[in-house]
Design an enzyme around this catalytic site. Structure first.
Site, PDB file in Angstrom:
ATOM      1  N   PHE A  84     -67.736  -5.025  -0.039  1.00  0.00           N
ATOM      2  CA  PHE A  84     -68.967  -5.530   0.713  1.00  0.00           C
ATOM      3  C   PHE A  84     -69.419  -6.796   0.665  1.00  0.00           C
ATOM      4  O   PHE A  84     -69.705  -7.706   1.638  1.00  0.00           O
ATOM      5  CB  PHE A  84     -69.944  -4.593   0.383  1.00  0.00           C
ATOM      6  CG  PHE A  84     -71.373  -4.702   0.963  1.00  0.00           C
ATOM      7  CD1 PHE A  84     -71.606  -4.884   2.183  1.00  0.00           C
ATOM      8  CD2 PHE A  84     -72.556  -4.849  -0.092  1.00  0.00           C
ATOM      9  CE1 PHE A  84     -72.668  -5.069   2.756  1.00  0.00           C
ATOM     10  CE2 PHE A  84     -73.678  -4.790   0.543  1.00  0.00           C
ATOM     11  CZ  PHE A  84     -74.040  -5.065   1.802  1.00  0.00           C
ATOM     12  N   ASN A 101     -55.850  -9.413   9.036  1.00  0.00           N
ATOM     13  CA  ASN A 101     -56.567 -10.650   9.977  1.00  0.00           C
ATOM     14  C   ASN A 101     -57.435 -11.348   9.014  1.00  0.00           C
ATOM     15  O   ASN A 101     -58.257 -12.019   9.609  1.00  0.00           O
ATOM     16  CB  ASN A 101     -57.679  -9.470  10.708  1.00  0.00           C
ATOM     17  CG  ASN A 101     -58.547  -8.611   9.691  1.00  0.00           C
ATOM     18  OD1 ASN A 101     -58.278  -8.521   8.325  1.00  0.00           O
ATOM     19  ND2 ASN A 101     -59.717  -8.077  10.298  1.00  0.00           N
ATOM     20  N   ASP A 112     -53.861  -4.571  -8.887  1.00  0.00           N
ATOM     21  CA  ASP A 112     -54.302  -3.386  -9.284  1.00  0.00           C
ATOM     22  C   ASP A 112     -55.244  -3.428 -10.607  1.00  0.00           C
ATOM     23  O   ASP A 112     -54.369  -3.586 -11.644  1.00  0.00           O
ATOM     24  CB  ASP A 112     -53.358  -2.136  -9.347  1.00  0.00           C
ATOM     25  CG  ASP A 112     -54.211  -0.819  -9.685  1.00  0.00           C
ATOM     26  OD1 ASP A 112     -55.224  -0.777  -9.862  1.00  0.00           O
ATOM     27  OD2 ASP A 112     -53.263   0.115  -9.894  1.00  0.00           O
ATOM     28  N   ALA A 155     -65.507  -7.844  -8.231  1.00  0.00           N
ATOM     29  CA  ALA A 155     -64.859  -6.504  -8.358  1.00  0.00           C
ATOM     30  C   ALA A 155     -65.808  -5.699  -9.222  1.00  0.00           C
ATOM     31  O   ALA A 155     -66.502  -6.218  -9.983  1.00  0.00           O
ATOM     32  CB  ALA A 155     -63.427  -6.249  -8.833  1.00  0.00           C
ATOM     33  N   SER A 184     -75.127  -6.015 -12.941  1.00  0.00           N
ATOM     34  CA  SER A 184     -75.965  -5.116 -12.269  1.00  0.00           C
ATOM     35  C   SER A 184     -77.276  -5.252 -12.851  1.00  0.00           C
ATOM     36  O   SER A 184     -77.357  -5.383 -14.316  1.00  0.00           O
ATOM     37  CB  SER A 184     -75.499  -3.804 -12.201  1.00  0.00           C
ATOM     38  OG  SER A 184     -76.371  -2.766 -11.981  1.00  0.00           O
ATOM     39  N   TYR A 231     -71.360   3.090 -15.680  1.00  0.00           N
ATOM     40  CA  TYR A 231     -71.193   1.690 -14.885  1.00  0.00           C
ATOM     41  C   TYR A 231     -71.981   0.600 -15.533  1.00  0.00           C
ATOM     42  O   TYR A 231     -71.229  -0.418 -16.001  1.00  0.00           O
ATOM     43  CB  TYR A 231     -71.485   2.072 -13.476  1.00  0.00           C
ATOM     44  CG  TYR A 231     -71.773   0.716 -12.671  1.00  0.00           C
ATOM     45  CD1 TYR A 231     -70.724   0.085 -12.208  1.00  0.00           C
ATOM     46  CD2 TYR A 231     -72.904   0.252 -12.305  1.00  0.00           C
ATOM     47  CE1 TYR A 231     -70.684  -1.058 -11.340  1.00  0.00           C
ATOM     48  CE2 TYR A 231     -72.866  -0.992 -11.525  1.00  0.00           C
ATOM     49  CZ  TYR A 231     -71.948  -1.563 -11.090  1.00  0.00           C
ATOM     50  OH  TYR A 231     -71.838  -2.639 -10.206  1.00  0.00           O
ATOM     51  N   LYS A 275     -70.609  -2.902 -17.444  1.00  0.00           N
ATOM     52  CA  LYS A 275     -70.777  -4.361 -17.085  1.00  0.00           C
ATOM     53  C   LYS A 275     -71.525  -5.061 -18.292  1.00  0.00           C
ATOM     54  O   LYS A 275     -71.436  -6.287 -18.459  1.00  0.00           O
ATOM     55  CB  LYS A 275     -72.017  -3.868 -16.003  1.00  0.00           C
ATOM     56  CG  LYS A 275     -71.446  -3.639 -14.559  1.00  0.00           C
ATOM     57  CD  LYS A 275     -70.648  -4.850 -13.920  1.00  0.00           C
ATOM     58  CE  LYS A 275     -70.061  -4.485 -12.525  1.00  0.00           C
ATOM     59  NZ  LYS A 275     -69.475  -5.781 -11.886  1.00  0.00           N
TER      60      LYS A 275
END
Length: 317
Positions: free
Chosen positions: A11, A37, A49, A70, A115, A139, A143
């Site tokens: 995003f 594209n 990966d 990422a 974050s 999460y 981080k």
């Protein structure tokens, strides 16, 4: 300037690559599958990966700056240890392996998108860079582990590290809870929600504002070896956010009042305390360091970004 972007297909990454290309930068990206594209001037490294060990050497040839966007946010697993391990591999271990390889290739700057969850999930006063970290889930822990290790690594090398902690990011095609709100507001009939008169204060950041700040950090000498907390200009309540979103679609919100204590009670019963905190609690960010040190200011207002979101959503649907 030559830039390697990890997380370029996400995003935030897609918008950031677009800005790099507009400003005539040479761009390399990592991707698991070839993007058909993608503009020809972007060099794609396919088959990457982040859960596996990666040889970063060829990707770093001629690179000046690495931007690590990422991040694995939602992993469904019944095994808590396995969950943390998978978060660690993508959000921490892969980033550190890449940064270590930068020492050998003499790549100067590493920008890491973290974050605000590293600070915590609720505030009584706005979070700042000097607050003691309090990561509240796996999460955020992964981080924070990456932040600590990256700053330790820069003390042992000539790498310049910049860490950016951001709150919820919103923009066209936003994933997660914000995307759900956009779909709610876009319906012909807006379903009623019990979220009227919520008087909390939450910070958000528009996608364009975050992308502009990352771009600034790539070039600004004073961004080296710094931690920044950034957000839009003003915090707003959950109720105000819903009103702004529906206004962007030229509609009126369908809200009604239920006491917060009642909703918190039911949230605890069904194990949705985190969701309740995000709806009813406050989470504010103090961006004054970025403004003073880098002379940064948000380039778009929430209303402007929401109008673009509504326009893109109508066009796609």
């Amino acid at each position: 300037m030559n830039v390697l972007v990890v997380g370029a297909t996400g995003f935030i990454g897609r918008r950031f690559v677009k800005k790099l290309l507009f400003n005539k930068f040479n761009v390399k990206i990592t991707t698991r599958k070839e993007i058909i594209n993608m503009p020809n001037q972007v060099t794609q490294f396919v088959g990457i990966d982040l859960l596996q060990k990666i040889d970063w050497r060829s990707m770093l040839e001629g690179v000046d700056v690495v931007v690590y966007l990422a991040g694995k946010v939602n992993i469904m697993s019944r095994n808590a240890d396995n969950l943390l391990q998978r978060y660690q591999k993508i959000n921490c271990d892969a980033a550190l392996d890449l940064a270590r390889e930068m020492k050998n290739k003499e790549v100067k700057r590493f920008i890491y998108l973290s974050s605000i969850g590293v600070n915590g999930d609720i505030t009584e006063k706005p979070f700042t860079e000097t607050d003691i970290p309090n990561p509240f889930n796996t999460y955020a822990i992964s981080k924070y582990d990456a932040e600590v290790a990256l700053f330790k690594l820069k003390d042992q090398s000539n790498i310049e590290v910049t860490v950016i902690r951001a709150p919820l990011v919103y923009g066209p095609n936003a994933p997660g809870n914000f995307g759900s709100l956009i779909r709610w507001a876009s319906k012909n009939f807006i379903l009623p929600l019990p979220l009227d008169k919520i008087n909390n204060a939450r910070s958000f950041i528009a996608l364009d504002n975050l992308v502009d700040f990352i771009f600034l950090c790539m070039k600004h000498p004073k961004a080296a070896n710094e931690l920044f907390l950034i957000s839009d200009e003003n915090s707003i309540s959950t109720t105000q956010l819903l009103i702004k979103i529906t206004n962007a679609f030229k509609k009126k919100p369908n809200l009604f009042f239920v006491p917060i204590k009642v909703m918190l009670f039911f949230a605890k019963l069904i194990g949705k305390v985190y969701v309740a905190n995000s709806l009813f609690g406050s989470l504010e960010v103090d961006s004054s360091k970025a403004k003073k040190l880098l002379s940064w200011k948000p380039s778009v207002t929430m209303e402007e970004q929401l109008r673009e979101i509504a326009h893109v959503h109508k066009k796609d649907f």
